[in-house]
Write a protein that holds these residues in place. Structure first.
Motif, PDB file in Angstrom:
ATOM      1  N   PRO A 227      42.246  35.628  42.714  1.00  0.00           N
ATOM      2  CA  PRO A 227      42.857  35.985  41.425  1.00  0.00           C
ATOM      3  C   PRO A 227      42.384  35.110  40.270  1.00  0.00           C
ATOM      4  CG  PRO A 227      44.463  34.948  42.873  1.00  0.00           C
ATOM      5  CD  PRO A 227      43.271  35.279  43.720  1.00  0.00           C
ATOM      6  N   PHE A 228      42.083  33.834  40.557  1.00  0.00           N
ATOM      7  CA  PHE A 228      41.549  32.964  39.503  1.00  0.00           C
ATOM      8  C   PHE A 228      40.230  33.533  38.972  1.00  0.00           C
ATOM      9  CE2 PHE A 228      38.554  29.509  38.437  1.00  0.00           C
ATOM     10  CZ  PHE A 228      39.204  28.970  37.343  1.00  0.00           C
ATOM     11  N   PHE A 229      39.345  33.926  39.875  1.00  0.00           N
ATOM     12  CA  PHE A 229      38.069  34.498  39.456  1.00  0.00           C
ATOM     13  C   PHE A 229      38.271  35.843  38.753  1.00  0.00           C
ATOM     14  CE2 PHE A 229      35.860  31.903  42.933  1.00  0.00           C
ATOM     15  CZ  PHE A 229      35.366  30.987  42.016  1.00  0.00           C
ATOM     16  N   ILE A 230      39.275  36.616  39.204  1.00  0.00           N
ATOM     17  CA  ILE A 230      39.567  37.895  38.549  1.00  0.00           C
ATOM     18  C   ILE A 230      39.902  37.663  37.076  1.00  0.00           C
ATOM     19  CG2 ILE A 230      41.306  39.719  38.340  1.00  0.00           C
ATOM     20  CD1 ILE A 230      39.625  40.497  40.548  1.00  0.00           C
ATOM     21  N   ILE A 231      40.792  36.716  36.828  1.00  0.00           N
ATOM     22  CA  ILE A 231      41.238  36.448  35.455  1.00  0.00           C
ATOM     23  C   ILE A 231      40.076  35.979  34.587  1.00  0.00           C
ATOM     24  CG2 ILE A 231      42.734  34.959  34.067  1.00  0.00           C
ATOM     25  CD1 ILE A 231      44.660  34.967  36.537  1.00  0.00           C
ATOM     26  N   ILE A 232      39.167  35.180  35.164  1.00  0.00           N
ATOM     27  CA  ILE A 232      38.022  34.683  34.412  1.00  0.00           C
ATOM     28  C   ILE A 232      36.960  35.770  34.217  1.00  0.00           C
ATOM     29  CG2 ILE A 232      36.107  33.029  34.429  1.00  0.00           C
ATOM     30  CD1 ILE A 232      38.843  31.768  33.905  1.00  0.00           C
ATOM     31  N   LEU A 233      36.688  36.528  35.272  1.00  0.00           N
ATOM     32  CA  LEU A 233      35.548  37.449  35.253  1.00  0.00           C
ATOM     33  C   LEU A 233      35.871  38.831  34.694  1.00  0.00           C
ATOM     34  CD1 LEU A 233      34.007  36.613  38.761  1.00  0.00           C
ATOM     35  CD2 LEU A 233      33.158  35.895  36.526  1.00  0.00           C
ATOM     36  N   ALA A 234      37.137  39.258  34.769  1.00  0.00           N
ATOM     37  CA  ALA A 234      37.476  40.614  34.318  1.00  0.00           C
ATOM     38  C   ALA A 234      37.097  40.853  32.857  1.00  0.00           C
ATOM     39  CB  ALA A 234      38.956  40.897  34.552  1.00  0.00           C
ATOM     40  N   PRO A 235      37.491  39.979  31.921  1.00  0.00           N
ATOM     41  CA  PRO A 235      37.093  40.242  30.532  1.00  0.00           C
ATOM     42  C   PRO A 235      35.584  40.141  30.322  1.00  0.00           C
ATOM     43  CG  PRO A 235      38.183  38.091  30.729  1.00  0.00           C
ATOM     44  CD  PRO A 235      38.372  38.793  32.029  1.00  0.00           C
ATOM     45  N   ILE A 236      34.919  39.255  31.081  1.00  0.00           N
ATOM     46  CA  ILE A 236      33.462  39.139  30.958  1.00  0.00           C
ATOM     47  C   ILE A 236      32.787  40.426  31.406  1.00  0.00           C
ATOM     48  CG2 ILE A 236      31.421  37.931  31.813  1.00  0.00           C
ATOM     49  CD1 ILE A 236      33.156  35.417  32.065  1.00  0.00           C
ATOM     50  N   LEU A 237      33.252  40.943  32.547  1.00  0.00           N
ATOM     51  CA  LEU A 237      32.655  42.181  33.062  1.00  0.00           C
ATOM     52  C   LEU A 237      32.954  43.352  32.132  1.00  0.00           C
ATOM     53  CD1 LEU A 237      30.944  42.681  35.547  1.00  0.00           C
ATOM     54  CD2 LEU A 237      32.973  43.518  36.729  1.00  0.00           C
TER      55      LEU A 237
ATOM     56  N   THR B 120      35.120  38.710  44.601  1.00  0.00           N
ATOM     57  CA  THR B 120      35.850  39.061  43.383  1.00  0.00           C
ATOM     58  C   THR B 120      35.021  39.969  42.487  1.00  0.00           C
ATOM     59  OG1 THR B 120      37.105  37.005  43.445  1.00  0.00           O
ATOM     60  CG2 THR B 120      36.976  38.141  41.332  1.00  0.00           C
ATOM     61  N   LEU B 121      33.746  39.673  42.328  1.00  0.00           N
ATOM     62  CA  LEU B 121      32.873  40.558  41.560  1.00  0.00           C
ATOM     63  C   LEU B 121      32.891  41.960  42.159  1.00  0.00           C
ATOM     64  CD1 LEU B 121      29.743  38.320  40.818  1.00  0.00           C
ATOM     65  CD2 LEU B 121      31.334  39.274  39.143  1.00  0.00           C
TER      66      LEU B 121
ATOM     67  N   ILE C  70      48.128  41.952  38.177  1.00  0.00           N
ATOM     68  CA  ILE C  70      48.179  41.832  39.628  1.00  0.00           C
ATOM     69  C   ILE C  70      47.675  40.459  40.056  1.00  0.00           C
ATOM     70  CG2 ILE C  70      47.128  42.677  41.780  1.00  0.00           C
ATOM     71  CD1 ILE C  70      47.092  45.463  40.553  1.00  0.00           C
ATOM     72  N   ASN C  71      46.589  40.029  39.440  1.00  0.00           N
ATOM     73  CA  ASN C  71      45.945  38.811  39.897  1.00  0.00           C
ATOM     74  C   ASN C  71      46.571  37.545  39.334  1.00  0.00           C
ATOM     75  OD1 ASN C  71      43.452  39.507  41.656  1.00  0.00           O
ATOM     76  ND2 ASN C  71      43.572  41.102  40.102  1.00  0.00           N
ATOM     77  N   VAL C  72      47.261  37.644  38.196  1.00  0.00           N
ATOM     78  CA  VAL C  72      48.066  36.509  37.749  1.00  0.00           C
ATOM     79  C   VAL C  72      49.170  36.247  38.782  1.00  0.00           C
ATOM     80  CG1 VAL C  72      49.697  35.699  36.015  1.00  0.00           C
ATOM     81  CG2 VAL C  72      47.574  36.785  35.299  1.00  0.00           C
ATOM     82  N   GLY C  73      49.797  37.318  39.249  1.00  0.00           N
ATOM     83  CA  GLY C  73      50.817  37.182  40.283  1.00  0.00           C
ATOM     84  C   GLY C  73      50.264  36.589  41.560  1.00  0.00           C
ATOM     85  N   SER C  74      49.091  37.051  41.957  1.00  0.00           N
ATOM     86  CA  SER C  74      48.458  36.538  43.169  1.00  0.00           C
ATOM     87  C   SER C  74      48.077  35.068  43.023  1.00  0.00           C
ATOM     88  CB  SER C  74      47.217  37.377  43.486  1.00  0.00           C
ATOM     89  OG  SER C  74      46.561  36.895  44.622  1.00  0.00           O
ATOM     90  N   LEU C  75      47.562  34.703  41.855  1.00  0.00           N
ATOM     91  CA  LEU C  75      47.191  33.308  41.597  1.00  0.00           C
ATOM     92  C   LEU C  75      48.406  32.394  41.710  1.00  0.00           C
ATOM     93  CD1 LEU C  75      45.200  31.113  40.576  1.00  0.00           C
ATOM     94  CD2 LEU C  75      45.790  31.814  38.247  1.00  0.00           C
TER      95      LEU C  75
END
Length: 474
Positions: free
Chosen positions: A291-301, A361-362, A163-168
């Motif tokens: 979406p940029f933060f989603i892509i970065i933070l999702a795997p970390i979270l 985003t968090l 979803i967030n790659v598309g949004s980015l």
């Protein structure tokens, strides 16, 4: 329960996940490309190709439009469960959404109706199409996994990254094309994105989804129960209560979060210093921060949750964290307004917006993918799309409220609005924490691995009650 060949996997998940990932990616590109420019297009001067509306008019329209976008999945989910089927609904809905974007992209006067009527016609196509499309992608994703499969939450996290790659991509692309060719080109780009989503689904659905989504859920449930329509059990009713109650807190979160496309969007366009080394950053690019933060933070979270093991917060606690992060984001916006010192000619630092989108985003990561996964765990099979639609209906109310609140900026001021949202979020988070244990009890072990949720269509009421008695939560 639908079943696919377990060997047909990629990265430990059914390949159908990545098909739905791609389908949703391009649909979200379409939606967010249009959303990134809608309010600015409405308020821009007609000499620049805009509509020349006032801020209040634009934000009111934005609230109504986005509210309807999230309300119609309730109707679309019911139609899919009972009559049309998920797969047909997805294709029909996607086609209507593409038509709507292209109608918005048409030059004024191309259709034999007034430009304003053409604009409303395009929005109507998108609203109706979204109602048929949106609930079914998410619910088909849940159908890929057996009821007790622990991969489900991870699958929704991967799906959410799509979803967030598309949004980015949307914010970046629409910022470039509208800067070169004007507002209408942004709507055209959104239509192309929707067509790509449709083509992917039509070419690969049968191969990677098999029979998933071909039969309406209510009909399938009747077949599994030997054509007997079973009433809801006590456990099902408790779980549905959880969905409804959690939805109320979702309203609070998204009513604040959706200021991103309205009031915060206008703030970035009018009051933010967007110049970096003689280059003016398009305001729509700020829509890509989330979406940029989603892509970065999702795997970390996801790693953090995994490391916590049994200490991982449950769903209500994660929702409360989301509300607290939302409040932190609006504290950043309060800082931006205070930097102006009441002088609207002062341009504020971009870092305030970056900080706001970071914390928002968090919060989103603690709420949105977790909430969708929760629906597929708690909703009975025969109500799966309907309940996913009801989840989006809460978003509908949120978006309408967001538009109404943002429209009062000329009377209340941005500072009062941002502060009010922050305070409301903190209060809601505290209330949710206070009731979290009750909500967990009503989930009936769907939050732990010892007794994962099993759709009652595949289990008798007596067996379900016996299981509940055996594993009763204290």
């Amino acid at each position: 329960m639908y079943m696919l060949n377990d060997k047909d996997t990629l990265l430990g998940h059914p390949k159908g996940l990545f098909l739905l990932f791609s389908t949703e990616l391009w649909e979200r590109f379409s939606y967010y490309a249009m959303r990134a420019i809608l309010v600015i297009y409405l308020t821009d001067k007609t000499v620049n190709g805009g509509m020349g509306w006032t801020t209040a008019e634009a934000l009111n329209l934005y609230g109504i439009y986005t509210g309807l976008v999230y309300f119609t999945p309730l109707i679309g989910g019911w139609l899919s469960d009972n009559y049309i089927s998920k797969r047909r609904s997805l294709i029909l809905g996607g086609s209507l959404m593409a038509m709507g974007q292209f109608v918005l992209a048409l030059p004024d006067g191309f259709l034999p109706i007034l430009p304003l009527h053409s604009f409303y016609l395009g929005l109507a196509f998108i609203i109706v199409g979204n109602g048929l499309f949106k609930p079914n992608v998410s619910s088909m994703l849940g159908d890929l996994y057996p009821a007790n499969d622990k991969r489900r939450d991870g699958a929704f996290t991967i799906f959410y990254m799509g979803i967030n790659v598309g949004s980015l991509l949307a914010g970046i692309v629409v910022g470039v094309v509208t800067g070169i060719m004007g507002w209408k080109s942004g709507f055209f780009a959104a239509g192309i994105g929707m067509l790509i989503s449709l083509v992917i689904q039509m070419l690969f659905a049968q191969r990677y989804l098999g029979d998933i989504g071909k039969i309406p859920g209510a009909k399938l449930a009747l077949e599994n129960n030997k054509s007997k329509k079973e009433p809801l059990t006590k456990i099902e009713i408790d779980r549905l209560k959880v969905i409804m109650i959690m939805g109320l807190f979702v309203v609070v979160f998204w009513a604040g979060f959706e200021q991103a496309g309205g009031l915060m969007n206008l703030y970035s366009h009018d009051y933010t210093d967007r110049v970096i080394a003689n280059f003016e950053v398009p305001s729509s690019w700020f829509q890509s921060l989330n979406p940029f933060f989603i892509i970065i933070l999702a795997p970390i979270l996801a790693i953090i949750w995994g490391k916590m093991g049994p200490k991982e917060p449950n769903t209500p606690v994660k929702f409360a964290l989301a509300l607290f992060f939302l409040a932190l984001g609006f504290l950043c916006m309060i800082g931006a307004v205070m930097e102006q010192g009441g002088d609207l000619t002062v341009k504020t630092s971009m870092m305030w917006l970056v900080g706001a989108y970071f914390f928002h985003t968090l919060g989103e990561l603690c709420l949105s993918p977790i909430g969708m996964a929760m629906i597929t765990k708690l909703a009975p099979l025969r109500l799966a799309s309907l309940m996913m639609g009801s989840w989006f209906a809460f978003n509908a109310l949120s978006n309408y409220i967001a538009g109404v609140v943002g429209a009062h900026v000329e009377t209340l001021g941005a500072l009062d609005i941002f502060a009010g949202i922050a305070i409301s979020s903190i209060i809601a988070g505290v209330v949710l924490l206070a009731f979290s244990n009750t909500l967990i009890r009503w989930m009936h072990q769907s939050e732990d691995g010892s007794c994962s949720h099993i759709h009652p269509e595949n289990q008798t009421d007596n067996d379900e009650v016996a299981t509940e008695n055996k594993h009763q939560l204290v």
